[in-house]
Design a protein around this motif. Structure first.
Motif, mmCIF file in Angstrom:
data_model
loop_
_atom_site.group_PDB
_atom_site.id
_atom_site.type_symbol
_atom_site.label_atom_id
_atom_site.label_comp_id
_atom_site.label_asym_id
_atom_site.label_seq_id
_atom_site.Cartn_x
_atom_site.Cartn_y
_atom_site.Cartn_z
ATOM 1 N N LEU A 1 -3.257 -21.422 3.307
ATOM 2 C CA LEU A 1 -3.310 -22.353 4.437
ATOM 3 C C LEU A 1 -3.157 -23.793 3.949
ATOM 4 N N PRO A 2 -2.610 -24.666 4.789
ATOM 5 C CA PRO A 2 -2.413 -26.065 4.393
ATOM 6 C C PRO A 2 -3.734 -26.824 4.329
ATOM 7 N N PRO A 3 -3.720 -28.040 3.753
ATOM 8 C CA PRO A 3 -4.956 -28.833 3.584
ATOM 9 C C PRO A 3 -5.738 -29.084 4.869
ATOM 10 N N GLN A 4 -5.073 -29.089 6.014
ATOM 11 C CA GLN A 4 -5.787 -29.344 7.270
ATOM 12 C C GLN A 4 -6.812 -28.253 7.596
ATOM 13 N N PHE A 5 -6.757 -27.121 6.880
ATOM 14 C CA PHE A 5 -7.730 -26.048 7.052
ATOM 15 C C PHE A 5 -8.842 -26.127 5.995
ATOM 16 N N GLY A 6 -8.919 -27.223 5.261
ATOM 17 C CA GLY A 6 -9.887 -27.383 4.179
ATOM 18 C C GLY A 6 -11.323 -27.178 4.627
ATOM 19 N N HIS A 7 -11.703 -27.799 5.727
ATOM 20 C CA HIS A 7 -13.078 -27.653 6.236
ATOM 21 C C HIS A 7 -13.364 -26.213 6.627
ATOM 22 N N PHE A 8 -12.366 -25.560 7.164
ATOM 23 C CA PHE A 8 -12.494 -24.157 7.559
ATOM 24 C C PHE A 8 -12.755 -23.287 6.331
ATOM 25 N N MET A 9 -12.026 -23.539 5.239
ATOM 26 C CA MET A 9 -12.206 -22.758 4.006
ATOM 27 C C MET A 9 -13.575 -23.022 3.382
ATOM 28 N N VAL A 10 -14.012 -24.271 3.403
ATOM 29 C CA VAL A 10 -15.341 -24.599 2.877
ATOM 30 C C VAL A 10 -16.404 -23.880 3.698
ATOM 31 N N SER A 11 -16.237 -23.867 4.997
ATOM 32 C CA SER A 11 -17.183 -23.186 5.871
ATOM 33 C C SER A 11 -17.261 -21.698 5.529
ATOM 34 N N LYS B 1 0.834 -1.206 0.000
ATOM 35 C CA LYS B 1 0.000 0.000 0.000
ATOM 36 C C LYS B 1 0.867 1.254 0.000
ATOM 37 N N GLU B 2 2.002 1.202 0.705
ATOM 38 C CA GLU B 2 2.924 2.343 0.763
ATOM 39 C C GLU B 2 3.467 2.712 -0.612
ATOM 40 N N ILE B 3 3.535 1.727 -1.507
ATOM 41 C CA ILE B 3 4.039 2.013 -2.861
ATOM 42 C C ILE B 3 2.887 2.005 -3.867
ATOM 43 N N ASN B 4 1.703 2.381 -3.374
ATOM 44 C CA ASN B 4 0.502 2.582 -4.197
ATOM 45 C C ASN B 4 -0.004 1.324 -4.889
ATOM 46 N N LEU B 5 0.076 0.201 -4.218
ATOM 47 C CA LEU B 5 -0.503 -1.038 -4.721
ATOM 48 C C LEU B 5 -1.295 -1.647 -3.572
ATOM 49 N N GLU B 6 -2.557 -1.267 -3.507
ATOM 50 C CA GLU B 6 -3.369 -1.639 -2.359
ATOM 51 C C GLU B 6 -4.163 -2.913 -2.628
ATOM 52 N N LEU B 7 -4.087 -3.845 -1.680
ATOM 53 C CA LEU B 7 -4.889 -5.061 -1.731
ATOM 54 C C LEU B 7 -6.104 -4.833 -0.839
ATOM 55 N N SER B 8 -7.276 -5.123 -1.348
ATOM 56 C CA SER B 8 -8.476 -4.942 -0.532
ATOM 57 C C SER B 8 -8.465 -5.957 0.610
ATOM 58 N N ASP B 9 -9.216 -5.641 1.647
ATOM 59 C CA ASP B 9 -9.321 -6.542 2.797
ATOM 60 C C ASP B 9 -9.898 -7.885 2.356
ATOM 61 N N GLU B 10 -10.874 -7.829 1.463
ATOM 62 C CA GLU B 10 -11.497 -9.062 0.962
ATOM 63 C C GLU B 10 -10.478 -9.936 0.223
ATOM 64 N N LEU B 11 -9.671 -9.309 -0.621
ATOM 65 C CA LEU B 11 -8.647 -10.060 -1.352
ATOM 66 C C LEU B 11 -7.617 -10.638 -0.391
ATOM 67 N N LEU B 12 -7.247 -9.877 0.609
ATOM 68 C CA LEU B 12 -6.271 -10.343 1.578
ATOM 69 C C LEU B 12 -6.792 -11.558 2.346
ATOM 70 N N VAL B 13 -8.068 -11.536 2.701
ATOM 71 C CA VAL B 13 -8.671 -12.688 3.382
ATOM 72 C C VAL B 13 -8.567 -13.922 2.482
ATOM 73 N N HIS B 14 -8.875 -13.773 1.207
ATOM 74 C CA HIS B 14 -8.783 -14.905 0.279
ATOM 75 C C HIS B 14 -7.343 -15.381 0.106
ATOM 76 N N LEU B 15 -6.407 -14.448 0.037
ATOM 77 C CA LEU B 15 -4.997 -14.836 -0.091
ATOM 78 C C LEU B 15 -4.532 -15.614 1.130
ATOM 79 N N VAL B 16 -4.977 -15.206 2.302
ATOM 80 C CA VAL B 16 -4.630 -15.945 3.516
ATOM 81 C C VAL B 16 -5.230 -17.341 3.453
ATOM 82 N N LEU B 17 -6.499 -17.426 3.085
ATOM 83 C CA LEU B 17 -7.173 -18.723 3.061
ATOM 84 C C LEU B 17 -6.516 -19.702 2.085
ATOM 85 N N ILE B 18 -6.137 -19.216 0.907
ATOM 86 C CA ILE B 18 -5.541 -20.144 -0.058
ATOM 87 C C ILE B 18 -4.095 -20.493 0.286
#
Length: 123
Positions: free
Chosen positions: A95-105, A76-93
């Motif tokens: 995560l390792p397979p053991q979080f699969g049920h969490f992502m489906v939820s 963001k400091e260098i004018n490339l802002e990631l939305s909060d929604e995109l950041l949540v998705h980037l975090v979710l993807i």
């Protein structure tokens, strides 16, 4: 006289890469160009780091997510802002397979989480 003083204070290892100047202003301008930031390289480096981050299942998940958020802040400091929604998705993807049920939820819910809500659900 001023240029001579400036030249004495700068390491001789730089002399081969800087053209000989007759004025202090021109000399300092060349030094500045030599050390100029390369925003494109910084952007590529930060994006690469962000996109390749993976949580290995070890360590504190909260710290991992905050680390991803900090990288997004640097982008963001260098004018490339990631939305909060995109950041949540980037975090979710990242995560390792053991979080699969969490992502489906998450994906089956109507509401979208903020990063803070994601952290509280993960922890």
């Amino acid at each position: 006289m001023c240029l001579a003083i400036i030249k004495r204070t700068i390491s001789t290892s730089f002399w081969g890469s800087i053209a000989k100047s007759t004025s202090a202003k021109k000399f300092l301008s060349e030094i500045e160009q030599y050390f100029a930031k390369n925003d494109k390289a910084k952007t590529s480096n930060l994006l690469s780091k962000h996109m390749t981050m993976k949580y290995k299942g070890k360590g504190n998940i909260r710290e991992y997510i905050i680390g991803m958020s900090n990288l997004a802040g640097k982008l963001k400091e260098i004018n490339l802002e990631l939305s909060d929604e995109l950041l949540v998705h980037l975090v979710l993807i990242s995560l390792p397979p053991q979080f699969g049920h969490f992502m489906v939820s998450y994906n089956t819910q109507k509401e979208k989480w903020t990063l803070n809500e994601l952290i509280s659900h993960c922890v």
